[in-house]
Design a protein around this motif. Structure first.
Motif, mmCIF file in Angstrom:
data_model
loop_
_atom_site.group_PDB
_atom_site.id
_atom_site.type_symbol
_atom_site.label_atom_id
_atom_site.label_comp_id
_atom_site.label_asym_id
_atom_site.label_seq_id
_atom_site.Cartn_x
_atom_site.Cartn_y
_atom_site.Cartn_z
ATOM 1 N N PRO A 1 0.829 -1.207 0.000
ATOM 2 C CA PRO A 1 0.000 0.000 0.000
ATOM 3 C C PRO A 1 0.866 1.260 0.000
ATOM 4 N N VAL A 2 0.407 2.266 -0.722
ATOM 5 C CA VAL A 2 1.099 3.556 -0.767
ATOM 6 C C VAL A 2 0.318 4.514 0.129
ATOM 7 N N ARG A 3 0.938 4.895 1.241
ATOM 8 C CA ARG A 3 0.243 5.698 2.229
ATOM 9 C C ARG A 3 0.806 7.110 2.264
ATOM 10 N N ARG A 4 -0.103 8.059 2.478
ATOM 11 C CA ARG A 4 0.286 9.457 2.682
ATOM 12 C C ARG A 4 -0.670 10.099 3.670
ATOM 13 N N ASN A 5 -0.098 10.653 4.729
ATOM 14 C CA ASN A 5 -0.907 11.315 5.766
ATOM 15 C C ASN A 5 -2.049 10.428 6.256
ATOM 16 N N GLY A 6 -1.740 9.138 6.450
ATOM 17 C CA GLY A 6 -2.730 8.218 6.994
ATOM 18 C C GLY A 6 -3.695 7.637 5.982
ATOM 19 N N ARG A 7 -3.669 8.097 4.720
ATOM 20 C CA ARG A 7 -4.565 7.591 3.683
ATOM 21 C C ARG A 7 -3.799 6.720 2.701
ATOM 22 N N VAL A 8 -4.432 5.632 2.259
ATOM 23 C CA VAL A 8 -3.832 4.771 1.245
ATOM 24 C C VAL A 8 -4.270 5.288 -0.124
ATOM 25 N N LEU A 9 -3.301 5.787 -0.891
ATOM 26 C CA LEU A 9 -3.594 6.382 -2.194
ATOM 27 C C LEU A 9 -3.686 5.346 -3.298
ATOM 28 N N GLY A 10 -2.929 4.281 -3.169
ATOM 29 C CA GLY A 10 -2.880 3.261 -4.200
ATOM 30 C C GLY A 10 -2.088 2.072 -3.709
ATOM 31 N N VAL A 11 -1.757 1.183 -4.627
ATOM 32 C CA VAL A 11 -1.048 -0.049 -4.274
ATOM 33 C C VAL A 11 0.039 -0.304 -5.313
ATOM 34 N N ILE A 12 1.236 -0.656 -4.839
ATOM 35 C CA ILE A 12 2.317 -1.091 -5.725
ATOM 36 C C ILE A 12 2.261 -2.611 -5.822
ATOM 37 N N ALA A 13 2.099 -3.134 -7.028
ATOM 38 C CA ALA A 13 2.199 -4.571 -7.257
ATOM 39 C C ALA A 13 3.653 -4.904 -7.573
ATOM 40 N N ARG A 14 4.256 -5.706 -6.696
ATOM 41 C CA ARG A 14 5.658 -6.104 -6.898
ATOM 42 C C ARG A 14 5.665 -7.516 -7.465
ATOM 43 N N ASN A 15 6.201 -7.669 -8.672
ATOM 44 C CA ASN A 15 6.158 -8.931 -9.412
ATOM 45 C C ASN A 15 7.571 -9.434 -9.658
ATOM 46 N N THR A 16 7.893 -10.592 -9.082
ATOM 47 C CA THR A 16 9.243 -11.143 -9.168
ATOM 48 C C THR A 16 9.266 -12.348 -10.078
ATOM 49 N N ASN A 17 10.088 -12.314 -11.106
ATOM 50 C CA ASN A 17 10.284 -13.450 -12.001
ATOM 51 C C ASN A 17 11.081 -14.514 -11.255
ATOM 52 N N LEU A 18 10.484 -15.696 -11.042
ATOM 53 C CA LEU A 18 11.120 -16.761 -10.256
ATOM 54 C C LEU A 18 11.862 -17.771 -11.114
ATOM 55 N N LEU A 19 11.946 -17.519 -12.404
ATOM 56 C CA LEU A 19 12.555 -18.509 -13.292
ATOM 57 C C LEU A 19 14.029 -18.721 -12.985
ATOM 58 N N THR A 20 14.719 -17.681 -12.548
ATOM 59 C CA THR A 20 16.168 -17.791 -12.300
ATOM 60 C C THR A 20 16.481 -17.835 -10.807
#
Length: 525
Positions: free
Chosen positions: A147-166
Protein backbone atom coordinates in the motif's frame (compact mmCIF):
# COMPACT_ATOMS: atom_id res chain seq x y z
CA UNK A 1 7.74 -19.92 -30.33
CA UNK A 2 10.22 -17.13 -29.64
CA UNK A 3 12.87 -17.19 -26.93
CA UNK A 4 14.39 -14.28 -25.04
CA UNK A 5 17.70 -14.33 -23.18
CA UNK A 6 17.77 -13.44 -19.47
CA UNK A 7 20.67 -13.12 -17.01
CA UNK A 8 22.17 -16.45 -16.02
CA UNK A 9 22.15 -17.95 -19.50
CA UNK A 10 18.57 -19.34 -19.27
CA UNK A 11 16.11 -18.98 -22.13
CA UNK A 12 12.59 -17.78 -21.44
CA UNK A 13 9.99 -19.02 -23.96
CA UNK A 14 7.67 -16.34 -25.28
CA UNK A 15 4.46 -17.27 -27.09
CA UNK A 16 2.85 -15.16 -29.79
CA UNK A 17 -0.60 -14.01 -28.82
CA UNK A 18 -3.50 -12.47 -30.64
CA UNK A 19 -5.09 -9.16 -29.68
CA UNK A 20 -5.92 -8.80 -26.01
CA UNK A 21 -8.52 -6.23 -25.01
CA UNK A 22 -8.43 -4.46 -21.68
CA UNK A 23 -10.98 -2.14 -20.14
CA UNK A 24 -8.70 0.83 -20.75
CA UNK A 25 -6.89 -0.01 -23.97
CA UNK A 26 -6.11 -2.84 -26.38
CA UNK A 27 -2.82 -4.23 -27.56
CA UNK A 28 -1.79 -6.00 -30.74
CA UNK A 29 1.73 -7.37 -31.35
CA UNK A 30 3.62 -5.05 -33.64
CA UNK A 31 1.27 -2.13 -32.96
CA UNK A 32 2.73 0.94 -31.25
CA UNK A 33 0.44 2.75 -28.80
CA UNK A 34 1.09 6.01 -27.02
CA UNK A 35 1.39 5.56 -23.26
CA UNK A 36 -0.58 8.24 -21.37
CA UNK A 37 1.17 10.22 -18.64
CA UNK A 38 0.57 9.72 -14.94
CA UNK A 39 -0.99 13.17 -14.69
CA UNK A 40 -3.51 12.34 -17.43
CA UNK A 41 -4.45 8.98 -15.92
CA UNK A 42 -4.79 10.25 -12.34
CA UNK A 43 -6.88 13.26 -13.32
CA UNK A 44 -9.06 11.29 -15.74
CA UNK A 45 -9.81 8.23 -13.61
CA UNK A 46 -9.22 9.03 -9.92
CA UNK A 47 -10.29 11.47 -7.22
CA UNK A 48 -6.74 12.25 -6.03
CA UNK A 49 -5.82 15.90 -5.57
CA UNK A 50 -2.70 17.76 -6.69
CA UNK A 51 -0.84 17.14 -3.41
CA UNK A 52 -1.54 13.39 -3.67
CA UNK A 53 -0.38 13.39 -7.29
CA UNK A 54 2.81 15.16 -6.25
CA UNK A 55 3.42 12.41 -3.68
CA UNK A 56 3.01 9.75 -6.35
CA UNK A 57 5.51 11.60 -8.57
CA UNK A 58 7.93 11.70 -5.65
CA UNK A 59 7.47 7.96 -5.14
CA UNK A 60 8.01 7.19 -8.82
CA UNK A 61 11.19 9.28 -8.82
CA UNK A 62 12.53 6.95 -6.09
CA UNK A 63 11.16 3.51 -6.88
CA UNK A 64 13.88 2.41 -9.29
CA UNK A 65 15.81 1.68 -6.09
CA UNK A 66 13.00 -0.52 -4.73
CA UNK A 67 12.73 -2.33 -8.07
CA UNK A 68 16.47 -3.05 -8.24
CA UNK A 69 16.71 -4.18 -4.61
CA UNK A 70 13.66 -6.43 -5.06
CA UNK A 71 14.81 -7.86 -8.44
CA UNK A 72 11.17 -7.21 -9.35
CA UNK A 73 8.84 -5.25 -11.62
CA UNK A 74 6.70 -2.58 -9.99
CA UNK A 75 3.28 -1.41 -11.18
CA UNK A 76 1.44 1.40 -9.39
CA UNK A 77 -2.33 0.84 -9.25
CA UNK A 78 -4.71 3.59 -8.11
CA UNK A 79 -8.43 3.04 -7.43
CA UNK A 80 -10.78 4.89 -9.78
CA UNK A 81 -13.06 7.65 -8.55
CA UNK A 82 -16.08 5.33 -8.24
CA UNK A 83 -14.02 2.66 -6.45
CA UNK A 84 -15.00 -0.12 -8.85
CA UNK A 85 -11.71 -0.46 -10.72
CA UNK A 86 -7.95 0.12 -10.57
CA UNK A 87 -5.92 2.03 -13.15
CA UNK A 88 -2.19 1.45 -13.59
CA UNK A 89 -0.47 4.83 -13.68
CA UNK A 90 3.25 3.91 -13.65
CA UNK A 91 5.54 0.95 -14.22
CA UNK A 92 9.20 0.15 -13.47
CA UNK A 93 11.37 -2.77 -14.58
CA UNK A 94 14.47 -3.85 -12.63
CA UNK A 95 18.05 -3.38 -13.78
CA UNK A 96 19.12 -6.33 -11.63
CA UNK A 97 16.98 -9.18 -12.99
CA UNK A 98 14.59 -10.39 -15.72
CA UNK A 99 11.28 -8.64 -16.15
CA UNK A 100 7.91 -10.19 -15.35
CA UNK A 101 6.03 -8.04 -17.88
CA UNK A 102 6.85 -8.07 -21.56
CA UNK A 103 4.02 -5.56 -22.18
CA UNK A 104 3.54 -2.02 -20.99
CA UNK A 105 0.97 -1.98 -18.21
CA UNK A 106 0.45 1.77 -17.92
CA UNK A 107 -3.12 2.74 -18.70
CA UNK A 108 -4.68 -0.67 -18.01
CA UNK A 109 -7.94 -0.81 -16.08
CA UNK A 110 -8.95 -3.88 -14.05
CA UNK A 111 -12.16 -4.33 -12.05
CA UNK A 112 -12.03 -4.59 -8.28
CA UNK A 113 -12.09 -8.26 -7.25
CA UNK A 114 -10.02 -9.39 -10.24
CA UNK A 115 -6.79 -9.14 -8.20
CA UNK A 116 -7.49 -10.00 -4.55
CA UNK A 117 -4.02 -8.93 -3.36
CA UNK A 118 -4.67 -5.36 -4.53
CA UNK A 119 -8.00 -5.34 -2.70
CA UNK A 120 -6.46 -6.63 0.53
CA UNK A 121 -3.56 -4.15 0.49
CA UNK A 122 -5.91 -1.23 -0.23
CA UNK A 123 -8.57 -2.18 2.32
CA UNK A 124 -6.30 -3.37 5.13
CA UNK A 125 -3.37 -0.99 4.55
CA UNK A 126 -0.76 -3.74 4.89
CA UNK A 127 1.75 -5.54 2.68
CA UNK A 128 0.13 -8.68 1.29
CA UNK A 129 2.30 -11.63 0.26
CA UNK A 130 -0.16 -14.53 0.47
CA UNK A 131 -0.93 -16.78 -2.49
CA UNK A 132 0.86 -19.08 -4.91
CA UNK A 133 3.01 -17.80 -7.78
CA UNK A 134 1.21 -16.82 -10.96
CA UNK A 135 2.26 -18.29 -14.31
CA UNK A 136 2.81 -15.84 -17.16
CA UNK A 137 4.21 -16.97 -20.47
CA UNK A 138 5.31 -20.22 -18.77
CA UNK A 139 7.23 -18.14 -16.21
CA UNK A 140 6.40 -18.34 -12.48
CA UNK A 141 5.88 -14.90 -10.94
CA UNK A 142 5.57 -14.08 -7.25
CA UNK A 143 3.10 -11.23 -6.71
CA UNK A 144 3.06 -8.94 -3.67
CA UNK A 145 1.09 -5.79 -2.93
CA UNK A 146 2.42 -2.76 -1.07
CA UNK A 147 0.00 0.00 0.00
CA UNK A 148 1.10 3.56 -0.77
CA UNK A 149 0.24 5.70 2.23
CA UNK A 150 0.29 9.46 2.68
CA UNK A 151 -0.91 11.32 5.77
CA UNK A 152 -2.73 8.22 6.99
CA UNK A 153 -4.57 7.59 3.68
CA UNK A 154 -3.83 4.77 1.24
CA UNK A 155 -3.59 6.38 -2.19
CA UNK A 156 -2.88 3.26 -4.20
CA UNK A 157 -1.05 -0.05 -4.27
CA UNK A 158 2.32 -1.09 -5.73
CA UNK A 159 2.20 -4.57 -7.26
CA UNK A 160 5.66 -6.10 -6.90
CA UNK A 161 6.16 -8.93 -9.41
CA UNK A 162 9.24 -11.14 -9.17
CA UNK A 163 10.28 -13.45 -12.00
CA UNK A 164 11.12 -16.76 -10.26
CA UNK A 165 12.55 -18.51 -13.29
CA UNK A 166 16.17 -17.79 -12.30
CA UNK A 167 15.75 -18.22 -8.53
CA UNK A 168 18.78 -19.85 -6.91
CA UNK A 169 20.44 -19.88 -3.52
CA UNK A 170 20.89 -16.18 -2.80
CA UNK A 171 24.31 -14.67 -2.12
CA UNK A 172 25.11 -12.27 0.70
CA UNK A 173 24.63 -9.36 -1.70
CA UNK A 174 21.21 -10.59 -2.81
CA UNK A 175 20.09 -11.20 0.79
CA UNK A 176 21.14 -7.64 1.68
CA UNK A 177 19.26 -6.30 -1.35
CA UNK A 178 16.10 -8.19 -0.42
CA UNK A 179 16.22 -7.16 3.24
CA UNK A 180 16.73 -3.52 2.25
CA UNK A 181 13.84 -3.77 -0.23
CA UNK A 182 11.63 -5.19 2.54
CA UNK A 183 12.51 -2.26 4.82
CA UNK A 184 11.75 0.29 2.09
CA UNK A 185 8.44 -1.44 1.31
CA UNK A 186 7.41 -1.19 4.96
CA UNK A 187 8.33 2.50 4.94
CA UNK A 188 6.17 3.08 1.84
CA UNK A 189 3.29 1.25 3.53
CA UNK A 190 3.76 3.42 6.63
CA UNK A 191 3.97 6.66 4.62
CA UNK A 192 7.55 7.48 5.68
CA UNK A 193 9.13 6.91 2.25
CA UNK A 194 9.81 8.72 -0.02
CA UNK A 195 11.16 11.61 2.03
CA UNK A 196 9.17 14.84 1.54
CA UNK A 197 11.16 17.58 -0.16
CA UNK A 198 13.87 15.17 -1.35
CA UNK A 199 13.47 15.11 -5.14
CA UNK A 200 15.98 12.68 -6.62
CA UNK A 201 17.40 12.81 -10.14
CA UNK A 202 17.37 9.14 -11.12
CA UNK A 203 19.91 9.72 -13.88
CA UNK A 204 22.41 11.54 -11.67
CA UNK A 205 22.02 9.80 -8.29
CA UNK A 206 23.87 6.58 -7.41
CA UNK A 207 21.96 3.34 -7.95
CA UNK A 208 22.07 0.07 -6.06
CA UNK A 209 24.33 -1.54 -8.66
CA UNK A 210 26.85 1.33 -8.43
CA UNK A 211 27.72 0.43 -4.84
CA UNK A 212 25.66 -0.35 -1.72
CA UNK A 213 26.58 -0.26 1.96
CA UNK A 214 24.24 -1.44 4.73
CA UNK A 215 24.72 0.15 8.17
CA UNK A 216 23.23 -0.76 11.53
CA UNK A 217 21.62 1.75 13.88
CA UNK A 218 25.06 2.81 15.21
CA UNK A 219 26.49 3.48 11.76
CA UNK A 220 28.61 0.29 11.70
CA UNK A 221 29.01 -1.37 8.30
CA UNK A 222 27.15 -4.67 8.13
CA UNK A 223 27.71 -5.25 4.42
CA UNK A 224 29.52 -3.51 1.55
CA UNK A 225 29.09 -4.59 -2.05
CA UNK A 226 32.22 -5.15 -4.18
CA UNK A 227 31.56 -1.91 -6.11
CA UNK A 228 31.19 0.05 -2.88
CA UNK A 229 34.45 -1.38 -1.55
CA UNK A 230 36.19 -0.46 -4.83
CA UNK A 231 34.90 3.10 -4.48
CA UNK A 232 36.43 3.38 -1.01
CA UNK A 233 39.68 1.89 -2.27
CA UNK A 234 39.66 4.70 -4.83
CA UNK A 235 39.52 7.16 -1.93
CA UNK A 236 42.56 5.52 -0.34
CA UNK A 237 41.11 2.88 2.02
CA UNK A 238 43.43 -0.10 2.38
CA UNK A 239 41.25 -2.27 4.66
CA UNK A 240 37.79 -3.82 4.59
CA UNK A 241 34.70 -1.79 5.52
CA UNK A 242 32.65 -4.40 7.39
CA UNK A 243 32.68 -3.81 11.14
CA UNK A 244 33.95 -0.23 10.88
CA UNK A 245 32.13 3.02 11.63
CA UNK A 246 31.45 4.39 8.14
CA UNK A 247 31.19 8.02 9.25
CA UNK A 248 34.55 7.98 11.01
CA UNK A 249 36.22 6.04 8.20
CA UNK A 250 34.89 8.42 5.56
CA UNK A 251 35.94 11.53 7.52
CA UNK A 252 39.47 10.12 7.89
CA UNK A 253 39.73 9.64 4.13
CA UNK A 254 38.54 13.17 3.36
CA UNK A 255 41.32 15.75 2.82
CA UNK A 256 39.92 18.20 5.41
CA UNK A 257 40.09 18.26 9.18
CA UNK A 258 38.17 19.99 11.98
CA UNK A 259 34.44 20.76 12.17
CA UNK A 260 33.92 19.67 8.56
CA UNK A 261 35.00 16.15 9.57
CA UNK A 262 32.27 15.99 12.19
CA UNK A 263 29.60 17.04 9.68
CA UNK A 264 30.96 14.59 7.11
CA UNK A 265 30.99 11.78 9.67
CA UNK A 266 27.36 12.54 10.46
CA UNK A 267 26.40 12.55 6.77
CA UNK A 268 28.19 9.28 5.99
CA UNK A 269 26.54 7.62 9.00
CA UNK A 270 23.19 7.97 7.26
CA UNK A 271 21.30 9.84 9.95
CA UNK A 272 19.42 11.89 7.37
CA UNK A 273 18.59 11.55 3.64
CA UNK A 274 21.37 13.43 1.86
CA UNK A 275 23.49 13.48 -1.29
CA UNK A 276 27.12 14.60 -1.20
CA UNK A 277 30.49 14.02 -2.82
CA UNK A 278 33.99 13.39 -1.49
CA UNK A 279 37.16 14.04 -3.44
CA UNK A 280 40.34 12.44 -2.11
CA UNK A 281 43.36 10.57 -3.45
CA UNK A 282 42.54 11.77 -7.01
CA UNK A 283 39.15 10.07 -6.77
CA UNK A 284 35.63 11.53 -6.56
CA UNK A 285 32.86 9.45 -5.01
CA UNK A 286 29.19 10.44 -4.99
CA UNK A 287 27.10 9.34 -2.01
CA UNK A 288 23.42 9.06 -1.20
CA UNK A 289 22.25 8.10 2.29
CA UNK A 290 18.81 6.66 3.09
CA UNK A 291 17.79 6.16 6.75
CA UNK A 292 15.82 2.95 7.27
CA UNK A 293 12.81 3.30 9.59
CA UNK A 294 10.45 0.47 8.66
CA UNK A 295 8.46 0.71 11.93
CA UNK A 296 9.13 4.38 12.60
CA UNK A 297 12.28 3.40 14.48
CA UNK A 298 15.69 3.80 12.88
CA UNK A 299 17.29 0.37 12.40
CA UNK A 300 20.13 1.49 10.16
CA UNK A 301 20.82 3.09 6.81
CA UNK A 302 21.53 2.42 3.19
CA UNK A 303 24.48 4.23 1.62
CA UNK A 304 24.66 4.21 -2.17
CA UNK A 305 27.97 5.27 -3.69
CA UNK A 306 29.21 5.78 -7.21
CA UNK A 307 32.68 6.44 -8.58
CA UNK A 308 32.29 9.64 -10.63
CA UNK A 309 36.00 10.41 -10.98
CA UNK A 310 36.04 10.26 -14.77
CA UNK A 311 32.72 12.08 -15.04
CA UNK A 312 33.96 15.01 -12.92
CA UNK A 313 37.27 15.08 -14.83
CA UNK A 314 35.37 15.44 -18.10
CA UNK A 315 33.14 18.12 -16.62
CA UNK A 316 36.22 20.08 -15.55
CA UNK A 317 37.65 19.68 -19.05
CA UNK A 318 34.42 21.03 -20.54
CA UNK A 319 34.45 23.98 -18.14
CA UNK A 320 38.06 24.70 -19.10
CA UNK A 321 37.16 24.36 -22.78
CA UNK A 322 34.20 26.73 -22.39
CA UNK A 323 36.37 29.26 -20.59
CA UNK A 324 39.00 29.00 -23.34
CA UNK A 325 36.40 29.51 -26.09
CA UNK A 326 34.96 32.55 -24.33
CA UNK A 327 38.45 33.99 -23.88
CA UNK A 328 39.12 33.49 -27.59
CA UNK A 329 35.90 35.33 -28.49
CA UNK A 330 36.89 38.12 -26.09
CA UNK A 331 40.31 38.47 -27.71
CA UNK A 332 38.84 38.37 -31.23
CA UNK A 333 36.43 41.14 -30.20
CA UNK A 334 39.35 43.21 -28.84
CA UNK A 335 41.37 42.67 -32.02
CA UNK A 336 38.42 43.65 -34.22
CA UNK A 337 37.89 46.80 -32.19
CA UNK A 338 41.59 47.59 -32.63
CA UNK A 339 41.25 47.11 -36.39
CA UNK A 340 38.17 49.36 -36.42
CA UNK A 341 40.04 52.03 -34.45
CA UNK A 342 42.96 51.93 -36.91
CA UNK A 343 40.58 52.20 -39.87
CA UNK A 344 38.78 55.11 -38.21
CA UNK A 345 42.12 56.83 -37.59
CA UNK A 346 43.12 56.30 -41.21
CA UNK A 347 39.77 57.71 -42.41
CA UNK A 348 40.46 60.96 -40.57
CA UNK A 349 43.81 61.35 -42.36
CA UNK A 350 42.63 60.65 -45.90
CA UNK A 351 41.72 63.54 -48.19
CA UNK A 352 39.45 61.71 -50.61
CA UNK A 353 35.75 61.86 -49.63
CA UNK A 354 35.01 58.54 -51.30
CA UNK A 355 38.00 56.92 -49.61
CA UNK A 356 36.85 58.23 -46.23
CA UNK A 357 33.33 56.86 -46.78
CA UNK A 358 34.74 53.45 -47.83
CA UNK A 359 36.84 53.23 -44.65
CA UNK A 360 33.85 54.25 -42.52
CA UNK A 361 31.80 51.46 -44.12
CA UNK A 362 34.59 49.01 -43.32
CA UNK A 363 34.58 50.23 -39.69
CA UNK A 364 30.87 49.43 -39.41
CA UNK A 365 31.35 45.97 -40.99
CA UNK A 366 34.13 45.11 -38.57
CA UNK A 367 32.10 46.56 -35.70
CA UNK A 368 29.08 44.33 -36.45
CA UNK A 369 31.27 41.22 -36.26
CA UNK A 370 32.85 42.49 -33.02
CA UNK A 371 29.39 42.80 -31.44
CA UNK A 372 28.71 39.10 -32.10
CA UNK A 373 32.04 38.01 -30.60
CA UNK A 374 31.44 40.21 -27.57
CA UNK A 375 28.12 38.46 -26.99
CA UNK A 376 29.67 35.01 -27.50
CA UNK A 377 32.38 35.82 -24.95
CA UNK A 378 29.66 36.13 -22.30
CA UNK A 379 27.83 32.87 -23.11
CA UNK A 380 28.43 29.27 -22.08
CA UNK A 381 27.56 27.89 -25.51
CA UNK A 382 27.97 28.92 -29.12
CA UNK A 383 24.48 30.47 -29.29
CA UNK A 384 23.49 34.09 -28.83
CA UNK A 385 20.35 36.10 -28.18
CA UNK A 386 20.29 38.02 -31.45
CA UNK A 387 17.74 40.68 -30.47
CA UNK A 388 20.37 42.58 -28.48
CA UNK A 389 22.81 42.32 -31.39
CA UNK A 390 20.21 43.62 -33.84
CA UNK A 391 19.48 46.62 -31.59
CA UNK A 392 23.17 47.46 -31.31
CA UNK A 393 23.72 47.12 -35.07
CA UNK A 394 20.70 49.36 -35.65
CA UNK A 395 22.08 51.99 -33.26
CA UNK A 396 25.56 51.79 -34.80
CA UNK A 397 24.31 52.26 -38.37
CA UNK A 398 21.92 55.05 -37.34
CA UNK A 399 24.98 57.17 -36.55
CA UNK A 400 25.25 57.74 -40.31
CA UNK A 401 22.37 60.21 -40.16
CA UNK A 402 21.95 61.27 -36.53
CA UNK A 403 18.60 62.90 -35.76
CA UNK A 404 17.18 62.49 -39.28
CA UNK A 405 16.28 58.82 -39.59
CA UNK A 406 14.79 56.80 -36.73
CA UNK A 407 15.45 53.07 -36.49
CA UNK A 408 13.31 50.55 -34.59
CA UNK A 409 12.86 46.79 -34.27
CA UNK A 410 9.70 44.69 -34.01
CA UNK A 411 9.36 40.96 -33.42
CA UNK A 412 12.07 38.66 -32.04
CA UNK A 413 15.06 37.02 -33.69
CA UNK A 414 15.49 34.74 -30.69
CA UNK A 415 18.53 32.58 -30.00
CA UNK A 416 20.78 31.84 -33.00
CA UNK A 417 23.88 29.73 -33.53
CA UNK A 418 27.16 31.61 -33.87
CA UNK A 419 27.58 30.47 -37.48
CA UNK A 420 24.26 32.16 -38.28
CA UNK A 421 24.62 35.20 -36.03
CA UNK A 422 27.93 36.41 -37.47
CA UNK A 423 26.98 36.58 -41.18
CA UNK A 424 23.45 37.78 -40.29
CA UNK A 425 24.87 40.71 -38.33
CA UNK A 426 26.95 41.70 -41.36
CA UNK A 427 23.93 41.34 -43.66
CA UNK A 428 21.84 43.49 -41.35
CA UNK A 429 24.59 46.11 -41.24
CA UNK A 430 24.81 46.27 -45.05
CA UNK A 431 21.04 46.43 -45.58
CA UNK A 432 20.57 49.15 -42.95
CA UNK A 433 23.54 51.10 -44.22
CA UNK A 434 22.18 50.91 -47.77
CA UNK A 435 18.73 52.09 -46.61
CA UNK A 436 20.14 55.08 -44.72
CA UNK A 437 22.61 56.14 -47.41
CA UNK A 438 20.49 55.62 -50.54
CA UNK A 439 16.89 55.60 -49.31
CA UNK A 440 16.75 59.21 -48.12
CA UNK A 441 17.73 62.47 -49.81
CA UNK A 442 19.87 65.07 -48.09
CA UNK A 443 17.85 66.68 -45.30
CA UNK A 444 15.00 64.12 -45.45
CA UNK A 445 13.64 62.52 -42.27
CA UNK A 446 12.10 59.07 -42.01
CA UNK A 447 12.00 55.66 -40.36
CA UNK A 448 13.65 52.30 -40.91
CA UNK A 449 12.00 49.31 -39.24
CA UNK A 450 13.56 45.88 -38.78
CA UNK A 451 11.01 43.12 -38.15
CA UNK A 452 11.70 39.46 -37.39
CA UNK A 453 9.26 36.53 -37.49
CA UNK A 454 10.30 33.10 -36.29
CA UNK A 455 7.84 30.19 -36.50
CA UNK A 456 4.18 31.17 -36.24
CA UNK A 457 3.10 32.53 -39.61
CA UNK A 458 6.36 31.49 -41.22
CA UNK A 459 7.62 27.93 -41.57
CA UNK A 460 9.04 26.19 -38.51
CA UNK A 461 12.81 26.34 -38.56
CA UNK A 462 12.84 29.52 -40.69
CA UNK A 463 13.58 33.12 -39.80
CA UNK A 464 11.93 35.87 -41.87
CA UNK A 465 13.61 39.27 -41.56
CA UNK A 466 12.13 42.37 -43.18
CA UNK A 467 13.81 45.80 -43.37
CA UNK A 468 11.32 48.50 -44.41
CA UNK A 469 12.09 52.19 -44.97
CA UNK A 470 9.82 55.07 -45.98
CA UNK A 471 12.38 56.77 -48.22
CA UNK A 472 12.44 57.52 -51.94
CA UNK A 473 12.21 53.90 -53.05
CA UNK A 474 14.08 51.96 -55.73
CA UNK A 475 15.20 53.55 -59.02
CA UNK A 476 13.33 52.40 -62.10
CA UNK A 477 14.65 49.14 -63.55
CA UNK A 478 16.73 48.34 -60.45
CA UNK A 479 17.52 44.61 -60.02
CA UNK A 480 19.06 43.74 -56.63
CA UNK A 481 20.29 40.37 -57.93
CA UNK A 482 22.54 41.91 -60.58
CA UNK A 483 23.41 45.29 -59.04
CA UNK A 484 27.13 45.86 -58.77
CA UNK A 485 26.99 47.72 -55.44
CA UNK A 486 29.61 46.22 -53.07
CA UNK A 487 27.19 46.16 -50.13
CA UNK A 488 24.55 44.24 -52.10
CA UNK A 489 27.21 41.84 -53.38
CA UNK A 490 28.19 41.14 -49.77
CA UNK A 491 24.52 40.60 -48.83
CA UNK A 492 23.91 38.17 -51.71
CA UNK A 493 27.06 36.21 -50.97
CA UNK A 494 26.36 35.87 -47.24
CA UNK A 495 22.61 35.12 -47.49
CA UNK A 496 22.77 32.65 -50.36
CA UNK A 497 26.22 31.21 -49.70
CA UNK A 498 26.75 31.06 -45.94
CA UNK A 499 23.17 31.19 -44.66
CA UNK A 500 21.55 29.07 -47.44
CA UNK A 501 18.67 31.55 -47.54
CA UNK A 502 16.98 33.88 -49.98
CA UNK A 503 17.26 37.65 -50.46
CA UNK A 504 14.97 40.07 -52.24
CA UNK A 505 14.53 43.85 -52.46
CA UNK A 506 11.15 45.19 -53.58
CA UNK A 507 9.19 48.48 -53.45
CA UNK A 508 7.40 49.13 -50.17
CA UNK A 509 3.60 48.75 -49.98
CA UNK A 510 3.08 52.54 -49.95
CA UNK A 511 6.53 54.09 -50.41
CA UNK A 512 10.15 53.31 -49.72
CA UNK A 513 11.92 49.98 -50.07
CA UNK A 514 11.43 46.59 -48.46
CA UNK A 515 14.26 44.06 -48.10
CA UNK A 516 13.20 40.47 -47.34
CA UNK A 517 15.55 37.82 -45.91
CA UNK A 518 14.38 34.22 -45.44
CA UNK A 519 16.94 31.94 -43.81
CA UNK A 520 16.88 28.48 -42.15
CA UNK A 521 17.64 28.39 -38.42
CA UNK A 522 17.82 25.69 -35.76
CA UNK A 523 14.67 25.52 -33.60
CA UNK A 524 14.97 27.35 -30.28
CA UNK A 525 15.57 25.23 -27.16
Amino acid sequence: MLRAAVPGGLRVPLRRRGPRVFSGRSECPGTLTLVPSMNELVRQHTALGDSDLEWLHLLVSEWQLLSDLSFADLVLWVPTEDGTRYVSVAQMRPNTGPTSYQDDMVGHLVPRGRRPLLDAALDEGRIVREGDPEWREEVPVRVESIPVRRNGRVLGVIARNTNLLTVRTPSRLELTYLQSASDLAQMIAAGTFPFPGQHVDMDASPRAGDGLIRLDADGIVQYASPNALSAYHRLGLAADLVGHDLGTTTAELAPTRGPVDEALAKLASGWAPREFEIEANDGVIQFRTIPLKPKDTRIGSLVLCRDVTELRRRERELITKDATIREIHHRVKNNLQTVAALLRLQARRIDSERGREALEEAVRRVGSIAIVHETLSQNLDERVEFDEIADRVLAMVAEISPGRVTGRRSGRFGVLDAEVATPLSMVLTEVLQNALEHGFREGDTGTVEVSAVRGGTTKEGRLLVTVQDDGVGLPEGFDPHTAGNLGLQIVRTLVEGELSGTFDMVPGPERGTRVILDIPVRPQR
